[in-house]
Design a protein around this motif. Structure first.
Motif, PDB file in Angstrom:
ATOM      1  N   VAL A 140     -15.245  18.376  -7.027  1.00  0.00           N
ATOM      2  CA  VAL A 140     -15.329  17.170  -6.211  1.00  0.00           C
ATOM      3  C   VAL A 140     -15.862  16.110  -7.157  1.00  0.00           C
ATOM      4  N   ALA A 141     -15.084  15.074  -7.405  1.00  0.00           N
ATOM      5  CA  ALA A 141     -15.492  14.097  -8.411  1.00  0.00           C
ATOM      6  C   ALA A 141     -14.963  12.715  -8.065  1.00  0.00           C
ATOM      7  N   GLY A 142     -15.670  11.739  -8.570  1.00  0.00           N
ATOM      8  CA  GLY A 142     -15.246  10.357  -8.397  1.00  0.00           C
ATOM      9  C   GLY A 142     -16.420   9.423  -8.499  1.00  0.00           C
ATOM     10  N   LYS A 143     -16.283   8.308  -7.813  1.00  0.00           N
ATOM     11  CA  LYS A 143     -17.306   7.277  -7.890  1.00  0.00           C
ATOM     12  C   LYS A 143     -17.502   6.649  -6.528  1.00  0.00           C
ATOM     13  N   VAL A 144     -18.732   6.212  -6.302  1.00  0.00           N
ATOM     14  CA  VAL A 144     -19.048   5.418  -5.126  1.00  0.00           C
ATOM     15  C   VAL A 144     -19.720   4.149  -5.625  1.00  0.00           C
ATOM     16  N   TYR A 145     -19.619   3.124  -4.823  1.00  0.00           N
ATOM     17  CA  TYR A 145     -20.258   1.853  -5.164  1.00  0.00           C
ATOM     18  C   TYR A 145     -21.285   1.513  -4.100  1.00  0.00           C
ATOM     19  N   VAL A 146     -22.450   1.117  -4.571  1.00  0.00           N
ATOM     20  CA  VAL A 146     -23.521   0.634  -3.704  1.00  0.00           C
ATOM     21  C   VAL A 146     -23.968  -0.719  -4.246  1.00  0.00           C
ATOM     22  N   ASP A 147     -24.767  -1.427  -3.480  1.00  0.00           N
ATOM     23  CA  ASP A 147     -25.323  -2.675  -3.992  1.00  0.00           C
ATOM     24  C   ASP A 147     -26.081  -2.359  -5.281  1.00  0.00           C
ATOM     25  N   PRO A 148     -25.833  -3.099  -6.355  1.00  0.00           N
ATOM     26  CA  PRO A 148     -26.507  -2.807  -7.621  1.00  0.00           C
ATOM     27  C   PRO A 148     -28.029  -2.724  -7.517  1.00  0.00           C
ATOM     28  N   SER A 149     -28.618  -3.510  -6.623  1.00  0.00           N
ATOM     29  CA  SER A 149     -30.078  -3.463  -6.474  1.00  0.00           C
ATOM     30  C   SER A 149     -30.549  -2.165  -5.811  1.00  0.00           C
ATOM     31  N   ASP A 150     -29.637  -1.414  -5.177  1.00  0.00           N
ATOM     32  CA  ASP A 150     -29.973  -0.159  -4.495  1.00  0.00           C
ATOM     33  C   ASP A 150     -29.583   1.083  -5.285  1.00  0.00           C
ATOM     34  N   ARG A 151     -28.876   0.906  -6.412  1.00  0.00           N
ATOM     35  CA  ARG A 151     -28.315   2.072  -7.108  1.00  0.00           C
ATOM     36  C   ARG A 151     -29.371   3.095  -7.514  1.00  0.00           C
ATOM     37  N   ASP A 152     -30.442   2.665  -8.143  1.00  0.00           N
ATOM     38  CA  ASP A 152     -31.452   3.623  -8.606  1.00  0.00           C
ATOM     39  C   ASP A 152     -32.114   4.343  -7.433  1.00  0.00           C
ATOM     40  N   ARG A 153     -32.380   3.622  -6.343  1.00  0.00           N
ATOM     41  CA  ARG A 153     -32.934   4.257  -5.144  1.00  0.00           C
ATOM     42  C   ARG A 153     -31.953   5.251  -4.545  1.00  0.00           C
ATOM     43  N   PHE A 154     -30.664   4.912  -4.574  1.00  0.00           N
ATOM     44  CA  PHE A 154     -29.626   5.810  -4.067  1.00  0.00           C
ATOM     45  C   PHE A 154     -29.649   7.117  -4.854  1.00  0.00           C
ATOM     46  N   ILE A 155     -29.674   7.015  -6.167  1.00  0.00           N
ATOM     47  CA  ILE A 155     -29.663   8.209  -7.022  1.00  0.00           C
ATOM     48  C   ILE A 155     -30.943   9.017  -6.822  1.00  0.00           C
ATOM     49  N   GLU A 156     -32.075   8.367  -6.858  1.00  0.00           N
ATOM     50  CA  GLU A 156     -33.346   9.074  -6.657  1.00  0.00           C
ATOM     51  C   GLU A 156     -33.409   9.705  -5.270  1.00  0.00           C
ATOM     52  N   GLY A 157     -32.837   9.046  -4.287  1.00  0.00           N
ATOM     53  CA  GLY A 157     -32.820   9.574  -2.925  1.00  0.00           C
ATOM     54  C   GLY A 157     -31.982  10.827  -2.765  1.00  0.00           C
ATOM     55  N   HIS A 158     -31.142  11.125  -3.754  1.00  0.00           N
ATOM     56  CA  HIS A 158     -30.320  12.335  -3.742  1.00  0.00           C
ATOM     57  C   HIS A 158     -30.870  13.432  -4.663  1.00  0.00           C
ATOM     58  N   ARG A 159     -32.018  13.185  -5.292  1.00  0.00           N
ATOM     59  CA  ARG A 159     -32.580  14.147  -6.244  1.00  0.00           C
ATOM     60  C   ARG A 159     -32.774  15.535  -5.614  1.00  0.00           C
ATOM     61  N   ASN A 160     -33.398  15.597  -4.447  1.00  0.00           N
ATOM     62  CA  ASN A 160     -33.629  16.880  -3.793  1.00  0.00           C
ATOM     63  C   ASN A 160     -32.315  17.593  -3.499  1.00  0.00           C
ATOM     64  N   LEU A 161     -31.334  16.854  -3.028  1.00  0.00           N
ATOM     65  CA  LEU A 161     -30.020  17.424  -2.752  1.00  0.00           C
ATOM     66  C   LEU A 161     -29.421  18.037  -4.016  1.00  0.00           C
ATOM     67  N   VAL A 162     -29.483  17.321  -5.140  1.00  0.00           N
ATOM     68  CA  VAL A 162     -28.941  17.829  -6.410  1.00  0.00           C
ATOM     69  C   VAL A 162     -29.686  19.085  -6.843  1.00  0.00           C
ATOM     70  N   GLU A 163     -31.011  19.044  -6.785  1.00  0.00           N
ATOM     71  CA  GLU A 163     -31.811  20.198  -7.198  1.00  0.00           C
ATOM     72  C   GLU A 163     -31.497  21.428  -6.354  1.00  0.00           C
ATOM     73  N   GLN A 164     -31.391  21.244  -5.052  1.00  0.00           N
ATOM     74  CA  GLN A 164     -31.082  22.377  -4.168  1.00  0.00           C
ATOM     75  C   GLN A 164     -29.662  22.884  -4.378  1.00  0.00           C
ATOM     76  N   ALA A 165     -28.718  21.973  -4.546  1.00  0.00           N
ATOM     77  CA  ALA A 165     -27.329  22.387  -4.751  1.00  0.00           C
ATOM     78  C   ALA A 165     -27.198  23.238  -6.005  1.00  0.00           C
ATOM     79  N   ARG A 166     -27.857  22.836  -7.071  1.00  0.00           N
ATOM     80  CA  ARG A 166     -27.772  23.586  -8.328  1.00  0.00           C
ATOM     81  C   ARG A 166     -28.321  24.999  -8.199  1.00  0.00           C
ATOM     82  N   ARG A 167     -29.197  25.235  -7.234  1.00  0.00           N
ATOM     83  CA  ARG A 167     -29.727  26.588  -6.997  1.00  0.00           C
ATOM     84  C   ARG A 167     -28.908  27.350  -5.956  1.00  0.00           C
ATOM     85  N   HIS A 168     -28.003  26.679  -5.293  1.00  0.00           N
ATOM     86  CA  HIS A 168     -27.237  27.297  -4.206  1.00  0.00           C
ATOM     87  C   HIS A 168     -26.174  28.241  -4.776  1.00  0.00           C
ATOM     88  N   PRO A 169     -26.023  29.416  -4.174  1.00  0.00           N
ATOM     89  CA  PRO A 169     -24.979  30.338  -4.661  1.00  0.00           C
ATOM     90  C   PRO A 169     -23.602  29.674  -4.656  1.00  0.00           C
TER      91      PRO A 169
END
Length: 97
Positions: A5-34
């Motif tokens: 699953v790959a591609g790109k999404v666009y958010v307001d540039p002022s929100d990009r870093d918050r968007f990425i940081e807000g997904h940190r837990n999701l990324v960490e959990q996914a990487r541990r998921h079977p």
């Protein structure tokens, strides 16, 4: 058959870093998921509002199992444009040989 699953999404540039940081837990959990081979949500180096998405799963079943338990992002930020697609991979190999 593995999935990407790959591609790109666009958010307001002022929100990009918050968007990425807000997904940190999701990324960490996914990487541990079977069945998760890799997952990344990262800033694009040249477009201020672009976020690159990459997920690699062993199968549709493992992706479905993840989607059944995925935690919500820690932030709610509107996505202005979504260009993410799922790819079914029947064969993989070294890219330079």
């Amino acid at each position: 058959m593995t999935l990407i699953v790959a591609g790109k999404v666009y958010v307001d540039p002022s929100d990009r870093d918050r968007f990425i940081e807000g997904h940190r837990n999701l990324v960490e959990q996914a990487r541990r998921h079977p069945g998760c081979i890799d997952l990344s949500i990262s800033p694009d180096p040249t477009e201020a509002g672009r976020v690159n998405i990459f997920e690699h799963w062993e199968s549709q079943e493992t992706l479905d199992a993840w989607r059944a338990v995925v935690p919500p992002p820690a932030v709610s930020i509107d996505i202005e444009d979504d260009q993410v697609r799922k790819h079914e991979i029947s064969r993989s190999g070294h890219p330079f040989g």
